[in-house]
Design a protein around this motif. Structure first.
Motif: not given
Ligand SMILES: Cc1ncc(C[n+]2csc(CCOP(=O)(O)OP(=O)(O)O)c2C)c(N)n1
Ligand SMILES: [Mg+2]
Length: 209
Positions: A34-39, A155-157, A179-187
């Motif tokens: 959750g919170g990473n759908e678009d990525q 990466d949700n830190n 290696v790629r990375r995407y950031h997101y804030v989890p639901t």
């Protein structure tokens, strides 16, 4: 592109699983996305039929975007298989060992290269998985042998609930181009609501994972 499942359908699926979990229909660990759908929808536009997908303990969205049916996934979750979803027909494998699939992804990519295949391996890991020594080894092998494998750090830190700074201070590894990375804030938080419910006479701790 494998599946045309849309963002709202992903969210509705996870909300349904969350409700089932709350109602003690799933007395097993689950990890909701959750919170990473678009990525993820963006990334999966590059993932083709026949490519190999290696996932994590948090695999529901990956499986649905890989073309897996929601009904089949729900069945597996209800059987306690959320943390190790597998589907041979979709070339889909996951592991609840952090970065547990990274060496397998490297090996599959080596085989694909040897066969002159145009297929690729895609390996997802969390930022906690990124901390693992075996992740480093797999990345180094893929990079050094120029193998058709991309690692994606989600990466949700947090590793469970511990931030990167608490784990490693200011350390930031510069990974090679595979290696790629995407950031997101989890639901959903990693650890849950602290509720207890009665499941077949057994007291079960409830919470999102
Ligand atoms: C090798 C290994 N060490 C420890 C664990 C226990 N563990 C389960 S989930 C988790 C944190 C995962 O963090 P991350 O990879 O960032 O994934 P997220 O849950 O944040 O998506 C840990 C330490 C494990 N599963 N495997
Ligand atoms: Mg994380």
């Amino acid at each position: 592109m494998r599946n045309k499942i849309i963002k709202d359908e992903l969210i509705v699926f996870e909300e349904r699983i969350a409700r089932l979990f709350e109602q003690a229909q799933i007395p097993y660990p689950i990890h909701l996305s959750g919170g990473n759908e678009d990525q993820l929808i963006e990334i999966f536009k590059e993932i083709n039929e026949g490519d190999y997908i290696f996932s994590t303990h948090r695999s529901h969205y990956h499986y649905l975007l890989a073309g897996g049916s929601p009904e089949n996934l729900e069945k597996m979750i209800l059987q306690g298989k959320s943390m190790h979803i597998y589907d041979k027909h979709l070339n889909f494998l996951s592991s609840s060992i952090l970065a547990g699939c990274s060496g397998i992804a490297a090996g599959v990519a080596l085989a694909l290269k040897r066969k002159n295949s145009n297929k690729k391996a895609w390996c997802f890991v969390g930022d906690g998985g990124e901390d693992e020594g075996h992740f480093y080894e797999a990345v180094k092998y893929v990079d050094g042998h120029d193998l058709p494998c991309t690692f994606i750090i989600e990466d949700n830190n947090r590793s469970v609930e511990t931030s990167k700074e608490a784990r490693y201070g200011k350390s930031e590894i510069k990974w090679p181009k595979c290696v790629r990375r995407y950031h997101y804030v989890p639901t959903y938080p990693h650890v849950g609501t602290g509720k207890w419910v009665n499941f077949s006479g057994i007291k079960v701790g409830m919470g999102w994972m």
